[in-house]
Scaffold this active site. Structure first.
Site, PDB file in Angstrom:
ATOM      1  CG  ASP A  21      30.531  31.923  32.196  1.00 19.87           C
ATOM      2  OD1 ASP A  21      29.558  32.659  32.415  1.00 19.87           O
ATOM      3  OD2 ASP A  21      31.432  31.725  33.031  1.00 19.87           O
ATOM      4  CG  ASP A  23      31.589  37.797  35.348  1.00 17.71           C
ATOM      5  OD1 ASP A  23      32.336  38.752  35.589  1.00 17.71           O
ATOM      6  OD2 ASP A  23      30.399  37.928  34.979  1.00 17.71           O
ATOM      7  CG  ASP A 194      33.845  30.190  35.827  1.00 17.45           C
ATOM      8  OD1 ASP A 194      32.891  30.634  35.160  1.00 17.45           O
ATOM      9  OD2 ASP A 194      34.146  30.641  36.949  1.00 17.45           O
TER      10      ASP A 194
END
Length: 245
Positions: A21, A23, A194
């Site tokens: 991922d 961001d 996240d």
């Protein structure tokens, strides 16, 4: 009782495929999407690691591919727009068609954000998002507006934002697609993410006998391992490139 989540084991360069991922995983979250800073050292490290994995490294993000390329990621395989578009290792770029219902959502989101200081509109080829990190008092109204325009689209919550986007795909389908083609096919997938949007990716890699790595505080997750923040991710990636012994 708080679930304990150990740090992930080192990658096996002969066996693993790595999906990352963007961001909140590779880079810290910023107040505005365009304010993210990507150090040259990180780009260089990703390319070195991709070489060590024989090309089996890809970015899997909610951002669209052209946006990610603007940060220096243009030479890497990538799935953008939550799996709505992808670029394979040979450079082939494919994308789902843009739903017409996104036009009405975009118009409403632009007007909404213009009338509320701190609410940020993010335009995407296959989605439209409202960020309320700077204006939490408008969170409920932002979410309500997105729900009003979610018919025929997928309503996607995230870190202090809400998005409507192309339906039928997510980060799990993106990873599964990449795992069907070279150089990823036949290897064990590892995915770092996240956000709640990454849970589909964690489920996908687990079903393919790999594992997920949650970035951030401990929470209920389909990931098996955890790293504390993007700085810890950078250190973990760097350790993969250190000489043995």
């Amino acid at each position: 009782m708080t679930r304990t989540m150990p740090e992930p084991p080192p990658l096996d360069p002969s066996r693993d495929a790595l999906f990352l991922d963007f961001d909140g995983t590779l880079v810290p979250l910023a107040e505005r999407p365009e304010a993210v800073h990507v150090p040259d050292t990180l780009i260089e490290r990703l390319h070195r690691l991709a070489d060590r994995l024989d090309g089996r490294l890809a970015i899997v993000s909610g951002r669209y591919i052209a946006d990610l390329d603007g940060f220096g990621l243009g030479a890497l395989p990538v799935a953008g727009s939550h799996g709505g578009e992808w670029r394979l290792a040979d450079g082939e770029h494919c994308a789902l068609p843009r739903p017409k219902s996104l036009d009405a959502a975009r118009e409403a989101f632009v007007a909404f954000s213009a009338a509320r200081e701190g609410v940020i509109f993010e335009d995407k080829p296959l989605g439209a998002a409202l960020h309320f990190r700077l204006a939490p008092q408008h969170a409920d109204a932002s979410i309500a507006l997105a729900r009003e325009h979610a018919a025929g689209l997928h309503l996607q919550p995230g870190h202090e934002m809400i998005e409507v986007r192309v339906p039928g795909v997510h980060k799990g389908t993106a990873i599964a697609r990449l795992m069907d083609v070279p150089p990823f096919a036949g290897h064990r997938p590892v995915f770092l993410g996240d956000d709640v949007t990454d849970e589909d990716g964690f489920a996908a890699v687990t079903s393919l006998e790999g594992h997920g790595v949650l970035i951030g505080p401990v929470r209920e997750s389909r990931a098996a391992y955890r790293l504390s923040d993007p700085a810890a991710v950078k250190a973990w990636l760097a350790a993969m490139l250190e000489p043995a012994g």
